[in-house]
Enzyme design. Structure first.
Site, PDB file in Angstrom:
ATOM      1  N   SER A 227      46.939  43.370  29.319  1.00  0.00           N
ATOM      2  CA  SER A 227      48.185  42.915  28.718  1.00  0.00           C
ATOM      3  C   SER A 227      48.007  42.774  27.214  1.00  0.00           C
ATOM      4  CB  SER A 227      48.611  41.569  29.309  1.00  0.00           C
ATOM      5  OG  SER A 227      49.665  40.985  28.564  1.00  0.00           O
ATOM      6  N   TYR A 240      47.079  32.651  30.422  1.00  0.00           N
ATOM      7  CA  TYR A 240      47.098  34.056  30.828  1.00  0.00           C
ATOM      8  C   TYR A 240      46.426  34.931  29.776  1.00  0.00           C
ATOM      9  CZ  TYR A 240      49.133  38.614  32.044  1.00  0.00           C
ATOM     10  OH  TYR A 240      49.324  39.930  32.359  1.00  0.00           O
TER      11      TYR A 240
END
Length: 419
Positions: A227, A240
């Site tokens: 990501s 995250y």
């Protein structure tokens, strides 16, 4: 004398700007090291300047720069032309996290291309597993695996070996991942950070280490779905993002270590897509209620419940606008698996290249503001920052009223004096 070359000079500047922009775009796309392109570009610039200084005709200079652009583009790694991709038939691929989202879509796509797919799911009787059984060919094998449980990972390895026989594993697609919370670091529970690290980092590491012998045997590929949050400081995604940052470093290290073995290692960086968990509003509502219950009262008072509510609603709004078409990611995964010379990094979806360009080459203040405007347009400040310490709203209102009364009295006195 400069007046004689004004028009060609502006042409030269225009072509130079186009060349620089094209070079930067190709550099970002191919993710080369900084030194070789920098040296080559400096050499080309010096050569162009020398040619210009001896009054080379503008038309010839344009032709030379155009040829340089063509050569530069031709030497860079790009998508393989049709027919140059490797055949999918006979190649086995294991994909983690196929209960929903990218995993389910990738398993279907690779099965349609002719791969022998091993798809791991958390629940063999779940909707994702049933959908794969209905829509895929008999080549697909479902494996029940929680990647945080080493015993289940080892059992999946034994089952895969038994099915493959003497054949190695061509591809491992590390897709399984979670984002368990969304909020400021101070408001995030330690269990949120551990939960992300357990799945996104340690779980992926466990699967990768376990299947490496099969991958080395086939001189295959490791494709990891990461990501942009692992490279850039997205607001309210610290847990995250930190797990993805650790994963990115792990993948980059693996790339160097496995090069002598002939194993290619790639990272996929998707833009915003609507996957199973991100669109699960009930899950995020439950997380919000748990946060309100567990936060210390003093901390909740300083931030304010309305601040937490706004953060939650902003995330819902952002998730609702995400792209529902997952094909940019599945197509990129297939391209990385079948390209004769796969890239180290792939951008999947619109806007990711621009995001990385701004992050890499713009001032930190500008890139931070860009992320805030793109991802989280917060309007409320924490409650403790909205009013200065010791400020009493009622007292402030009384002072304002007194000031207004004094002004009115002064105006009346002035009118009497004029009369």
């Amino acid at each position: 004398m400069m007046d004689d070359y004004t028009f060609p000079f502006w042409i030269y500047l225009g072509v130079l700007a186009v060349f620089v922009g094209g070079a930067m775009k190709r550099l970002l796309a191919s993710h080369l090291g900084a030194a070789p392109p920098l040296v080559a570009w400096l050499g080309a610039t010096v050569l162009a300047e020398r040619l210009w200084s001896i009054c080379l005709p503008a038309a010839l200079l344009l032709a030379l720069l155009g040829l340089a652009c063509c050569l530069y583009s031709a030497t860079r790694t790009g998508p393989a032309p049709p027919g140059a991709a490797l055949p999918a038939h006979g190649k086995a691929v294991l994909i983690t996290g196929c209960d929903s989202g990218f995993g389910t879509a990738t398993a279907k796509h690779l099965d349609n291309l002719g791969f022998e797919v091993f798809a791991t799911v958390l629940d063999l009787s779940g909707e994702g597993a049933r959908e794969l059984e209905r829509s895929c060919s008999p080549r697909l094998t479902l494996l029940q695996v929680d990647i945080t449980q080493q015993q289940q990972v080892h059992q999946a390895l034994l089952d895969t070996k038994a099915k493959l026989g003497l054949k190695g594993l061509w591809g491992l697609v590390n897709n399984a991942g979670v984002c368990v919370n969304f909020g400021d670091i101070e408001l995030s529970l330690m269990s949120n950070f551990r939960g992300c690290m357990d799945v996104n980092f340690f779980g992926t590491l466990s699967v990768t280490k376990s299947f490496l012998p099969l991958l080395r045997q086939a001189k295959g590929r490791i494709i990891t779905i990461s990501s942009p949050a692992g490279d850039q400081p997205f607001p309210c995604l610290a847990a995250y993002g930190a797990s993805k940052a650790a994963l990115n470093l792990l993948v980059n290290t693996l790339r160097h270590e496995l090069e002598p073995w002939g194993v290619k290692v790639c990272t996929i960086l998707p833009s915003s897509f609507k996957t199973g968990q991100s669109s699960n509003r009930a899950y995020w509502e439950q997380q919000h209620k748990q946060l309100l219950r567990t936060l210390p009262p003093a901390l909740l008072e300083e931030y304010g419940e309305d601040y937490l509510m706004e953060t939650k609603e902003l995330f819902h709004r952002y998730a609702s606008q995400a792209n529902t078409d997952l094909s940019p990611v599945t197509d990129t995964i297939a391209r990385a698996l079948l390209a004769p010379r796969p890239r180290a990094r792939y951008f999947a979806g619109p806007g990711v290249g621009l995001m990385y360009f701004i992050h890499s080459y713009c001032p930190l203040s500008l890139s931070s503001r860009f992320l805030q405007k793109l991802f989280l347009k917060k309007r409320l400040a924490p409650r403790a920052l909205r009013n200065p310490p010791g400020f009493d709203p009622d007292l402030g209102l009384n002072n304002n009223n007194n000031n207004n009364n004094n002004k009115e009295e002064e105006e009346v006195e002035d009118e009497k004096k004029l009369k």
